[in-house]
Every structure is written in C-alpha cells, then in structure tokens.
Write a protein that holds these residues in place. Sequence first.
Motif, mmCIF file in Angstrom:
data_model
loop_
_atom_site.group_PDB
_atom_site.id
_atom_site.type_symbol
_atom_site.label_atom_id
_atom_site.label_comp_id
_atom_site.label_asym_id
_atom_site.label_seq_id
_atom_site.Cartn_x
_atom_site.Cartn_y
_atom_site.Cartn_z
ATOM 1 N N SER A 128 102.196 17.339 15.707
ATOM 2 C CA SER A 128 101.066 18.323 16.255
ATOM 3 C C SER A 128 101.348 18.403 17.738
ATOM 4 C CB SER A 128 99.701 17.769 15.768
ATOM 5 O OG SER A 128 98.838 18.766 16.471
ATOM 6 N N ILE A 129 101.491 17.198 18.350
ATOM 7 C CA ILE A 129 101.626 17.337 19.946
ATOM 8 C C ILE A 129 102.673 18.224 20.416
ATOM 9 C CG2 ILE A 129 101.912 15.749 22.113
ATOM 10 C CD1 ILE A 129 100.196 13.524 20.461
ATOM 11 N N LEU A 130 104.082 17.832 19.640
ATOM 12 C CA LEU A 130 105.218 18.729 20.116
ATOM 13 C C LEU A 130 105.095 19.965 19.819
ATOM 14 C CD1 LEU A 130 107.837 16.124 18.639
ATOM 15 C CD2 LEU A 130 107.556 16.827 20.998
ATOM 16 N N ARG A 131 104.470 20.513 18.854
ATOM 17 C CA ARG A 131 104.151 21.786 18.525
ATOM 18 C C ARG A 131 103.118 22.520 19.550
ATOM 19 N NH1 ARG A 131 103.737 21.402 11.844
ATOM 20 N NH2 ARG A 131 105.697 21.447 11.446
ATOM 21 N N HIS A 132 102.192 21.748 20.083
ATOM 22 C CA HIS A 132 101.413 22.353 21.048
ATOM 23 C C HIS A 132 102.050 22.142 22.484
ATOM 24 C CE1 HIS A 132 97.863 22.724 24.045
ATOM 25 N NE2 HIS A 132 97.405 23.532 22.750
ATOM 26 N N LYS A 133 103.064 21.575 22.807
ATOM 27 C CA LYS A 133 103.593 21.356 23.897
ATOM 28 C C LYS A 133 104.689 23.001 23.838
ATOM 29 C CE LYS A 133 104.145 16.754 25.178
ATOM 30 N NZ LYS A 133 104.916 15.634 25.688
ATOM 31 N N ALA A 134 105.222 23.127 22.652
ATOM 32 C CA ALA A 134 106.008 24.458 22.542
ATOM 33 C C ALA A 134 105.092 25.896 22.645
ATOM 34 C CB ALA A 134 106.677 24.451 21.204
ATOM 35 N N ILE A 135 103.844 25.661 22.370
ATOM 36 C CA ILE A 135 102.914 26.648 22.719
ATOM 37 C C ILE A 135 102.696 26.813 24.061
ATOM 38 C CG2 ILE A 135 100.781 27.596 22.324
ATOM 39 C CD1 ILE A 135 100.563 26.468 19.746
ATOM 40 N N GLU A 136 102.359 25.768 24.649
ATOM 41 C CA GLU A 136 102.285 25.742 26.169
ATOM 42 C C GLU A 136 103.730 26.355 26.918
ATOM 43 O OE1 GLU A 136 101.351 21.664 26.829
ATOM 44 O OE2 GLU A 136 99.237 21.989 26.927
ATOM 45 N N LYS A 137 104.647 25.910 26.570
ATOM 46 C CA LYS A 137 106.107 26.416 27.010
ATOM 47 C C LYS A 137 106.084 28.295 26.964
ATOM 48 C CE LYS A 137 109.284 23.703 28.471
ATOM 49 N NZ LYS A 137 110.038 23.886 29.642
ATOM 50 N N LEU A 138 105.517 28.459 25.721
ATOM 51 C CA LEU A 138 105.543 29.906 25.617
ATOM 52 C C LEU A 138 104.367 30.556 26.439
ATOM 53 C CD1 LEU A 138 105.615 30.205 21.509
ATOM 54 C CD2 LEU A 138 107.593 30.913 23.142
ATOM 55 N N VAL A 139 103.428 29.908 26.722
ATOM 56 C CA VAL A 139 102.264 30.394 27.407
ATOM 57 C C VAL A 139 102.606 30.379 28.816
ATOM 58 C CG1 VAL A 139 99.977 30.109 28.363
ATOM 59 C CG2 VAL A 139 100.513 29.861 26.053
ATOM 60 N N GLY A 140 103.589 29.575 29.079
ATOM 61 C CA GLY A 140 104.372 29.370 30.529
ATOM 62 C C GLY A 140 105.108 30.515 30.954
ATOM 63 N N TYR A 141 105.806 30.992 29.892
ATOM 64 C CA TYR A 141 106.801 32.030 30.023
ATOM 65 C C TYR A 141 106.056 33.539 30.062
ATOM 66 C CZ TYR A 141 110.618 29.165 28.597
ATOM 67 O OH TYR A 141 111.671 28.106 28.670
ATOM 68 N N VAL A 142 104.774 33.575 29.910
ATOM 69 C CA VAL A 142 104.101 34.859 30.092
ATOM 70 C C VAL A 142 103.181 34.545 31.091
ATOM 71 C CG1 VAL A 142 104.104 35.790 27.559
ATOM 72 C CG2 VAL A 142 102.273 34.094 28.473
ATOM 73 N N GLY A 143 102.946 33.782 32.038
ATOM 74 C CA GLY A 143 102.653 33.650 33.291
ATOM 75 C C GLY A 143 101.204 32.816 33.210
ATOM 76 N N GLY A 144 101.005 31.907 32.162
ATOM 77 C CA GLY A 144 100.327 30.645 32.116
ATOM 78 C C GLY A 144 99.003 31.364 31.391
ATOM 79 N N TYR A 145 97.990 30.424 31.345
ATOM 80 C CA TYR A 145 96.498 30.837 30.662
ATOM 81 C C TYR A 145 95.726 31.628 31.751
ATOM 82 C CZ TYR A 145 97.392 27.283 27.272
ATOM 83 O OH TYR A 145 98.103 26.506 25.786
ATOM 84 N N PRO A 146 94.758 32.255 30.982
ATOM 85 C CA PRO A 146 94.033 33.121 31.702
ATOM 86 C C PRO A 146 92.972 32.540 32.533
ATOM 87 C CG PRO A 146 93.346 33.257 29.572
ATOM 88 C CD PRO A 146 94.571 32.546 29.505
ATOM 89 N N GLU A 147 92.468 32.977 33.714
ATOM 90 C CA GLU A 147 91.437 32.124 34.569
ATOM 91 C C GLU A 147 90.296 32.964 34.840
ATOM 92 O OE1 GLU A 147 91.749 29.379 35.749
ATOM 93 O OE2 GLU A 147 94.001 29.005 35.118
ATOM 94 N N PRO A 148 89.312 32.482 34.921
ATOM 95 C CA PRO A 148 88.024 33.261 34.953
ATOM 96 C C PRO A 148 87.850 33.857 36.482
ATOM 97 C CG PRO A 148 87.539 30.771 35.283
ATOM 98 C CD PRO A 148 88.964 31.046 34.935
ATOM 99 N N THR A 149 87.179 35.119 36.416
ATOM 100 C CA THR A 149 87.078 35.898 37.440
ATOM 101 C C THR A 149 85.567 35.968 37.846
ATOM 102 O OG1 THR A 149 86.893 37.770 36.268
ATOM 103 C CG2 THR A 149 89.221 37.232 36.877
ATOM 104 N N THR A 150 84.583 35.431 37.093
ATOM 105 C CA THR A 150 83.235 35.794 37.672
ATOM 106 C C THR A 150 82.506 34.499 37.943
ATOM 107 O OG1 THR A 150 82.727 36.097 35.309
ATOM 108 C CG2 THR A 150 83.383 38.066 36.469
ATOM 109 N N VAL A 151 82.963 33.324 37.956
ATOM 110 C CA VAL A 151 82.327 32.261 38.298
ATOM 111 C C VAL A 151 82.992 31.229 38.905
ATOM 112 C CG1 VAL A 151 83.149 31.137 36.053
ATOM 113 C CG2 VAL A 151 81.025 30.329 36.897
#
Length: 464
Positions: free
Chosen positions: A421-444
């Motif tokens: 499970s940890i390895l698969r989530h690391k793979a997901i984080e790799k994919l997210v990194g390739y698209v620019g990372g996770y979204p960030e809040p803009t109003t707080v």
Amino acid sequence: MKVTTEKPEPGVATLTVELPPEDFTTAVDKALTRIAGRTSVPGFRRGKAPRNLVRRQVGEAAVNEEAINHLVPESYDKAVQELGLSPIERPKLSLVQADPGEPLIFTATVALRPEVTLGEYSSVEIEPEVIDVSDEAVDRVIAQLRESRATWEPKDGTVGADDMIIADIVMDLESDPESGNRRTERNGSEIIIGKNGFPPGFDSGVDGMSVGDTRKFAVIWPAVPRTAENGETEVAPREALFTVTVHELRYQSLPVVDDEFVKSVSEGQFETRDDLLADIRARLTVESLRNARSRTENKVVDAAIAGATFEIPARLIELEAHYLEDEERESFARRRMTIERYLQLTGQTQESWHAQLHEAAERQIKARTLLDAIVEREGLVVDTSEVDREVAETAASYPTDAARVRKELNSADSRRRISTSILRHKAIEKLVGYVGGYPEPTTVTSSELSDGQSHSEVEETPSE
C-alpha cells in the motif's frame, strides 16, 4: 517436452504440452510401484506382490490414470516455470492423447496475472483542481447552524413552503390487480414541507390547508423496477392516493446571528461573527483541499491508465466484481437495508448495478497493476520504519484494543500488505509530481490552516 502457447483471450494462456513416450512409460512404472504399496494381493505381503499380478488385479486403466494424474500436473508446473508465466489460479487441464507408445499430449488453460504496457505516464496532463471556498459555501454552513438551533412555533393561517404540519396520513399505493392497493397509515406524523421524502405532488397537495382540514389527492409514485409475470424487469410509475388531516401547523423560527449565537455555536471559543466566519472558511478550505488532493490522485491514475495497455483475464474481473458486491451487501446489511430495496429507491436494475460493479472492478485491477508497474519502473522502495510507523498510527486509532491490533498488523502477511500500500501511494505521488504537484489553497492563510481543530459545530463540507 515440447510446449506451445496460445492466448485465446486477454490475460488467458492455453499451453499445449507434448511429452515423449518414454516419459509416460517412466510415469507408469512409478504409478505401478505406488499402487503395489497400497494394494493387497492374496498370498503376498503388501508391496511384495509381482508387478504383473498387481497390474492384473487393478487393471491397466487404473495404472494409466495414476500415472497421468501425477505426470500431467508435474509437467504443467515445469512448463509454467520455463515460460515464466504467473498464473492466478489452478489450470483447466484437458487430455488430448495418452496412447501407449505415443507422445502424451495435454492442454492447460489458465488465467494469468494482469500485465500492463506502460504509456508515457510522466507526461500526462489533467485539469488542475482549484481550491476556492466561496461566500455561498460559508453562508450555507451558517444556515445549517441556524437550522440546528431553530425552534418550531405555532402558526396561524395555511400551509406554505418550509412549514411543519402534524398530520394523520393514509396512503393507498397502487399495486398489482391480484393483491390490490397497499395501504399505509401514519398518525401524528411531523412533516416538513419540501423536506419530507414524499413523491413530487405531495407538497402541492397539502398547500393551503388549515388546521382541522382533511384533503384527498393523488400523486404519481416515481417509477421503480418491478419483476413482471414473465420474469422480466419492468419499470412503471404507480398512483398513490393520499388522505391528509392536519392537526397542527408550525413555522421555523431561526435565531439571529448575533454575538450570543456565535458564543453558543462555538462553545465560547469565538466572540464575533467575523471570527466564526473565518473559522468556518478555514475548515471548509481544509476539507476542500483534502477532497481536491483525492480528486487529483484519481485523475492522474485515470490518465495513466488511459495511456497504458492491459491484459486482464475476464475471470479476474468477475471475481473482483463479486468481492465488491459482497462488500456492498454487507454495508447495506449493517444499515438494515437490502440491495433490492436500495435499487428500488434509486431506480436502478440488477443489470445496471452489476454493470457498475464490473466497471469499478476493472478500474481497481488496472489501477493496482499500473501502480505496481510504476513502482518497479521508478525503483521505489519502502523501509521497515515506514511500515512500523503505519502500524503504530493504525493501532493508536484503536485505543481500547491497540495491543491486539498492533499484533495483527505485525504479522508477515499484514506487513506485506502495508508495504504494498505504501509503495502504491508513492507511485501515485510520483504521478502527481509529474503534473505539477498537489493543489494549494488560494483563499486562506497558512496560519489559518494550521490553527488546529475548530470548535464551531459545523460539518466539514467541501465547497462546490
């Protein structure tokens, strides 16, 4: 041994195995030895009788069957190893030829572990998530807080929108011709206009009534799946005849959002309306951010799946769909509801529900296969401390049973599943990194996000 392989369908292999005659002869000799050891022949101790007498007593067919039952599985296992296949279940074996002096030929059809050919997952693109909690979302929470502290006061006049009536209700629901209509009676029911779960037409049917009035009216009950006499599923609306007698009429009195209201809902944590609004906005932002991160992960996985090619046996998808069905049935059972009742309420059929399960099962298998391949491609690893931390955090969430949970999670199988499970989530984080990372809040602000747990009584609902 000669082995040829065909793929009759994705994820399934059919092996044709041909063994030389001498292999079958050797297998027959071994079979005869085994049979002699467990066969009693008059005049001889068990295992000491001449082989020709043993063969004559049990019959040639029994000896050949014994030989085949050992030789074929052994040869199948060797063929799988030589070909480097990864079966997920036992094969379906079929004997093609087993004549004395001739090559022994059999086929083995088996479902294989899913395979994937990865696409250019490092260059996938997705629509970015925007974190922006609107004023309307905050206002909806304020409205919920006001409703949670509202009172219902007696009302003069007639029934209108959002009012509450205390009424006796008789409903005659159209049924099949043989059993007649089905009657339901409810006395002293509290019904809020616009929020009562009755079919469309009920609210307008009681609109304008006064205390003491009795009114009859008909509405059309929404279409639900029913089984016809021929066994086919049909969907047909039914008429419901209501008889309603109003005993009381009330309106909802909402509190004013003043300082006293703020202190009440925040249990004294906040003094002013602005403080409460800031807290609500921060909490909505945290929840919205959490949901946006989850949607981002699903988007990148789906994009990577779309760019990959899979070979998945249909049998595996069916097994996964059955597993999902069992999970849903257990979930509904805990809520004292059957799947059949759920399908009626949602207007679905068994066929459409099973199609959804099948689609979800295929997506889950593809996601797991894809992520495992990315783990291998990227050389991702997990160390013991990461598994230990996951075990500790999970056990801590069961304070009254932490020792037992920790012991179960520290078993070899559980630690292996956690590691995967940890390895698969690391793979997901790799994919997210390739698209620019996770979204960030803009109003707080970051200080608002790190302010800790809020004290206001509000459900963490993401903005739309």
